[in-house]
Design an enzyme around this catalytic site. Structure first.
Site, mmCIF file in Angstrom:
data_model
loop_
_atom_site.group_PDB
_atom_site.id
_atom_site.type_symbol
_atom_site.label_atom_id
_atom_site.label_comp_id
_atom_site.label_asym_id
_atom_site.label_seq_id
_atom_site.Cartn_x
_atom_site.Cartn_y
_atom_site.Cartn_z
ATOM 1 N N PHE A 65 18.925 -67.162 -109.433
ATOM 2 C CA PHE A 65 19.744 -68.234 -110.035
ATOM 3 C C PHE A 65 19.136 -69.631 -109.815
ATOM 4 C CE2 PHE A 65 23.646 -70.856 -108.680
ATOM 5 C CZ PHE A 65 23.768 -71.486 -109.908
ATOM 6 N N ILE A 75 8.430 -60.892 -100.178
ATOM 7 C CA ILE A 75 8.008 -61.918 -99.202
ATOM 8 C C ILE A 75 7.755 -61.317 -97.813
ATOM 9 C CG2 ILE A 75 9.060 -63.893 -100.395
ATOM 10 C CD1 ILE A 75 11.281 -63.810 -98.185
ATOM 11 N N THR A 120 21.508 -73.284 -96.365
ATOM 12 C CA THR A 120 22.874 -73.332 -96.885
ATOM 13 C C THR A 120 23.841 -74.021 -95.921
ATOM 14 O OG1 THR A 120 24.763 -71.914 -97.423
ATOM 15 C CG2 THR A 120 23.129 -70.967 -95.969
ATOM 16 N N ASP A 121 24.916 -74.555 -96.491
ATOM 17 C CA ASP A 121 25.978 -75.155 -95.651
ATOM 18 C C ASP A 121 26.612 -74.114 -94.723
ATOM 19 O OD1 ASP A 121 27.324 -73.701 -97.657
ATOM 20 O OD2 ASP A 121 28.656 -75.350 -98.244
ATOM 21 N N GLU A 122 26.501 -72.832 -95.116
ATOM 22 C CA GLU A 122 27.224 -71.798 -94.365
ATOM 23 C C GLU A 122 26.724 -71.644 -92.936
ATOM 24 O OE1 GLU A 122 28.201 -68.216 -96.385
ATOM 25 O OE2 GLU A 122 28.334 -69.194 -98.319
ATOM 26 N N TYR A 124 25.405 -62.850 -93.483
ATOM 27 C CA TYR A 124 24.543 -63.663 -94.365
ATOM 28 C C TYR A 124 24.193 -64.984 -93.686
ATOM 29 C CZ TYR A 124 23.517 -67.231 -97.891
ATOM 30 O OH TYR A 124 22.957 -68.288 -98.576
ATOM 31 N N LYS A 143 20.588 -66.650 -92.333
ATOM 32 C CA LYS A 143 20.043 -67.933 -92.810
ATOM 33 C C LYS A 143 19.869 -68.900 -91.627
ATOM 34 C CE LYS A 143 19.425 -69.098 -96.599
ATOM 35 N NZ LYS A 143 18.228 -69.018 -97.475
ATOM 36 N N ARG A 153 38.446 -61.468 -97.640
ATOM 37 C CA ARG A 153 37.092 -61.167 -97.147
ATOM 38 C C ARG A 153 37.147 -61.217 -95.611
ATOM 39 N NH1 ARG A 153 32.543 -65.358 -99.118
ATOM 40 N NH2 ARG A 153 32.235 -63.910 -100.825
HETATM 41 P P1 NAD Z 1 19.906 -65.205 -105.950
HETATM 42 O O1 NAD Z 1 20.450 -64.050 -105.200
HETATM 43 O O2 NAD Z 1 20.365 -65.465 -107.338
HETATM 44 O O3 NAD Z 1 18.304 -65.135 -105.998
HETATM 45 C C1 NAD Z 1 17.532 -64.694 -104.937
HETATM 46 C C2 NAD Z 1 16.167 -64.278 -105.497
HETATM 47 O O4 NAD Z 1 15.354 -63.828 -104.398
HETATM 48 C C3 NAD Z 1 16.238 -63.115 -106.502
HETATM 49 O O5 NAD Z 1 15.438 -63.386 -107.641
HETATM 50 C C4 NAD Z 1 15.671 -61.920 -105.724
HETATM 51 O O6 NAD Z 1 15.053 -60.952 -106.539
HETATM 52 C C5 NAD Z 1 14.692 -62.620 -104.784
HETATM 53 N N1 NAD Z 1 14.431 -61.832 -103.573
HETATM 54 C C6 NAD Z 1 15.335 -61.249 -102.745
HETATM 55 N N2 NAD Z 1 14.695 -60.612 -101.748
HETATM 56 C C7 NAD Z 1 13.360 -60.820 -101.928
HETATM 57 C C8 NAD Z 1 12.199 -60.415 -101.232
HETATM 58 N N3 NAD Z 1 12.283 -59.670 -100.115
HETATM 59 N N4 NAD Z 1 10.999 -60.806 -101.712
HETATM 60 C C9 NAD Z 1 10.896 -61.541 -102.842
HETATM 61 N N5 NAD Z 1 11.970 -61.952 -103.545
HETATM 62 C C10 NAD Z 1 13.187 -61.593 -103.093
HETATM 63 O O7 NAD Z 1 20.194 -66.435 -104.987
HETATM 64 P P2 NAD Z 1 20.393 -67.971 -105.305
HETATM 65 O O8 NAD Z 1 21.830 -68.232 -105.433
HETATM 66 O O9 NAD Z 1 19.460 -68.375 -106.363
HETATM 67 O O10 NAD Z 1 19.934 -68.594 -103.905
HETATM 68 C C11 NAD Z 1 18.589 -69.016 -103.697
HETATM 69 C C12 NAD Z 1 18.495 -69.595 -102.305
HETATM 70 O O11 NAD Z 1 19.404 -70.685 -102.172
HETATM 71 C C13 NAD Z 1 18.863 -68.611 -101.200
HETATM 72 O O12 NAD Z 1 17.972 -68.804 -100.139
HETATM 73 C C14 NAD Z 1 20.274 -69.003 -100.802
HETATM 74 O O13 NAD Z 1 20.513 -68.695 -99.463
HETATM 75 C C15 NAD Z 1 20.243 -70.485 -101.045
HETATM 76 N N6 NAD Z 1 21.525 -71.135 -101.363
HETATM 77 C C16 NAD Z 1 22.301 -70.653 -102.384
HETATM 78 C C17 NAD Z 1 23.479 -71.325 -102.711
HETATM 79 C C18 NAD Z 1 24.370 -70.860 -103.836
HETATM 80 O O14 NAD Z 1 25.466 -71.398 -104.002
HETATM 81 N N7 NAD Z 1 23.965 -69.896 -104.643
HETATM 82 C C19 NAD Z 1 23.876 -72.457 -101.998
HETATM 83 C C20 NAD Z 1 23.053 -72.907 -100.950
HETATM 84 C C21 NAD Z 1 21.884 -72.235 -100.660
HETATM 85 O O1 TDX Z 2 35.790 -61.936 -106.169
HETATM 86 C C1 TDX Z 2 35.793 -62.960 -105.448
HETATM 87 N N1 TDX Z 2 36.983 -63.491 -105.073
HETATM 88 C C2 TDX Z 2 37.090 -64.589 -104.273
HETATM 89 O O2 TDX Z 2 38.192 -65.039 -103.958
HETATM 90 C C3 TDX Z 2 34.582 -63.595 -105.005
HETATM 91 C C4 TDX Z 2 33.238 -63.052 -105.398
HETATM 92 C C5 TDX Z 2 34.697 -64.702 -104.208
HETATM 93 N N2 TDX Z 2 35.912 -65.185 -103.826
HETATM 94 C C6 TDX Z 2 35.967 -66.373 -102.937
HETATM 95 C C7 TDX Z 2 35.219 -66.240 -101.630
HETATM 96 C C8 TDX Z 2 34.781 -67.663 -101.362
HETATM 97 O O3 TDX Z 2 35.831 -68.364 -100.696
HETATM 98 O O4 TDX Z 2 35.341 -67.448 -103.634
HETATM 99 C C9 TDX Z 2 34.600 -68.285 -102.738
HETATM 100 C C10 TDX Z 2 33.154 -68.324 -103.189
HETATM 101 O O5 TDX Z 2 32.609 -67.030 -102.977
HETATM 102 P P1 TDX Z 2 31.071 -66.674 -103.327
HETATM 103 O O6 TDX Z 2 30.817 -67.030 -104.747
HETATM 104 O O7 TDX Z 2 30.806 -65.292 -102.863
HETATM 105 O O8 TDX Z 2 30.291 -67.779 -102.469
HETATM 106 P P2 TDX Z 2 30.281 -68.121 -100.898
HETATM 107 O O9 TDX Z 2 30.698 -66.974 -100.081
HETATM 108 O O10 TDX Z 2 31.037 -69.409 -100.736
HETATM 109 O O11 TDX Z 2 28.699 -68.359 -100.682
HETATM 110 C C11 TDX Z 2 27.957 -69.116 -101.670
HETATM 111 O O12 TDX Z 2 27.715 -70.420 -101.277
HETATM 112 C C12 TDX Z 2 26.756 -70.663 -100.272
HETATM 113 C C13 TDX Z 2 26.628 -68.429 -102.006
HETATM 114 O O13 TDX Z 2 26.865 -67.076 -102.359
HETATM 115 C C14 TDX Z 2 25.651 -68.512 -100.870
HETATM 116 O O14 TDX Z 2 24.397 -67.953 -101.244
HETATM 117 C C15 TDX Z 2 25.454 -69.943 -100.517
HETATM 118 O O15 TDX Z 2 24.627 -70.034 -99.394
#
Ligand code: NAD
Ligand code: TDX
Length: 345
Positions: A17, A68, A133-135, A159, A163, A282
């Site tokens: 993403f 990786i 991540t903020d988490e 998770y 991180k 959760r």
């Molecule tokens: P995502 O799950 O959509 O994408 C992760 C990508 O990493 C995928 O394309 C997957 O195929 C690849 N991948 C997984 N394992 C791998 C491996 N062993 N080797 C090579 N590639 C691998 O995640 P995202 O939401 O795009 O998140 C990207 C980064 O940002 C992550 O590090 C996540 O922790 C961080 N992040 C995400 C959010 C969010 O809200 N989505 C917020 C803060 C930080």
């Molecule tokens: O079906 C659902 N119902 C629900 O209530 C899902 C999938 C989520 N939720 C809630 C859980 C969380 O409070 O929504 C909120 C957001 O959930 P997620 O989309 O799973 O995100 P979160 O757990 O907050 O983590 C995300 O933000 C920080 C990303 O997945 C992480 O990769 C990032 O680091």
């Protein structure tokens, strides 16, 4: 690919993403001339090469399918492409999956990061940016101030523990090996190409199909939402201008409860609130995240540009227009996961 450019960057997880939005920003929006991009992704369940279709015609871009954690492959990639910068997006990124099975999170998020750090030291990389991540800061109560970079690291899910561990390794390589590292820690992203296991795309697609919208617990957990394009801009800013050994928090200054998000989705799509279904919470569900981004604003001039209403409307529009993308990925493994996660609804 010509290698005499200033930046020969390895972008890991670029088929996911945030990674694909980042590659798009560099190639299509910023059109940076002095840049070669090597995108490495193992195309796990959430990685999708279709996300990078737009990049195929750029001569300064190559895609490599690989892991990786594979040090032999990494060594070869770093050497052959004269990699001098790394931005690590690759991760297992879904909290719910980390509750079912934590091991892949240890392997990729910790082991994979460590392999990248070792190769970065070996090949004298000029900058290594870890997308965190903020988490890692844990959970806030309603009364507490937003997380700053001074907050303790207190992860509460497998998770976020993985991180956080990766972040500690990154900082240890700065202290021990003098590797020039920067960490960004961002709040919840939304936008195009997000895999529909995360809150917003899952609820949008379910609502479009008149399926139940499964809200965990009381729906009052709070997340701080930032548009993916703003996150990508912050990462590039931190990579280019961030001070080594520093952490930069990134947030959207946009705290909303999950219930508010879901209600907005129903509103925009014109669907009834009767689709909302409260389901079991959760385990260990973090109550609230909020990021204080003053440091990156003050030091690097970054601010979120996309307001929530605009970003949200554009996101929903994207899912409507790209229903085929969604249909393709919501098969096989995804359906199995969905059944396991939501078996009681
Ligand atoms: P995502 O799950 O959509 O994408 C992760 C990508 O990493 C995928 O394309 C997957 O195929 C690849 N991948 C997984 N394992 C791998 C491996 N062993 N080797 C090579 N590639 C691998 O995640 P995202 O939401 O795009 O998140 C990207 C980064 O940002 C992550 O590090 C996540 O922790 C961080 N992040 C995400 C959010 C969010 O809200 N989505 C917020 C803060 C930080
Ligand atoms: O079906 C659902 N119902 C629900 O209530 C899902 C999938 C989520 N939720 C809630 C859980 C969380 O409070 O929504 C909120 C957001 O959930 P997620 O989309 O799973 O995100 P979160 O757990 O907050 O983590 C995300 O933000 C920080 C990303 O997945 C992480 O990769 C990032 O680091």
């Amino acid at each position: 690919m010509k290698k005499h450019k200033k930046n020969n960057l390895l972008i890991t997880g670029g088929a996911g993403f945030i990674g694909c939005n980042f590659v798009k920003m560099l190639l299509e929006d910023m059109r940076i001339d002095d840049l070669n991009l090597v995108v490495l992704d193992n195309l796990s369940y959430c990685g999708n090469l279709q996300n990078l279709d737009f990049a195929r015609n750029y001569s300064n871009y190559v895609f490599i399918k690989g892991d990786i954690c594979d040090r032999v492959l990494l060594d070869k990639i770093f050497a052959e492409n004269e990699i001098n910068g790394v931005i690590n997006f690759a991760a297992e990124s879904h909290v719910d999956r980390s509750i079912h099975d934590s091991e892949p999170f240890l392997r990729t998020n910790v082991g994979g990061t460590l392999a990248l750090l070792d190769m970065s030291v070996k090949h004298n990389v000029k900058k290594y940016l870890q997308v965190s991540t903020d988490e890692v800061y844990g959970s806030l109560s309603a009364a507490e101030p937003a997380f700053t970079e001074q907050n303790y690291i207190k992860p509460r899910s497998p998770y976020s523990a993985s991180k956080a561990s990766a972040d500690h390794f990154v900082m240890s390589y700065y202290a021990t090996h003098n590797l020039p590292v920067v960490i960004t820690r961002c709040s919840n992203n939304y936008g195009p190409n997000q895999f529909p296991e995360k809150l917003i795309p899952l609820m949008v697609l379910n609502a479009m199909e008149d399926k139940d919208l499964p809200i965990y617990g009381d729906g009052r957990n709070i997340r701080d939402w930032v548009y993916v394009g703003d996150h990508c801009a912050a990462i590039w800013n931190a990579f280019e201008c961030g001070n080594v050994g520093e952490v930069y928090n990134v947030g959207g200054n946009c705290e909303l409860t999950n219930l508010q998000i879901v209600t907005k989705i129903l509103d925009v799509l014109g669907k009834p609130e009767s689709l909302i279904k409260y389901v079991a919470d959760r385990p260990g569900h973090d109550r609230r995240y909020a990021m204080n981004s003053d440091k990156i604003t003050r030091e690097l001039g970054w601010k979120p540009k996309v307001g929530f209403e605009d970003g949200f409307a554009a996101t929903i529009e994207w899912y409507k227009k790209n229903y085929e993308w969604c249909r393709k990925i919501r098969s096989g493994e995804y359906l199995e996961y969905y059944r396991r996660q939501y078996e009681n609804i």
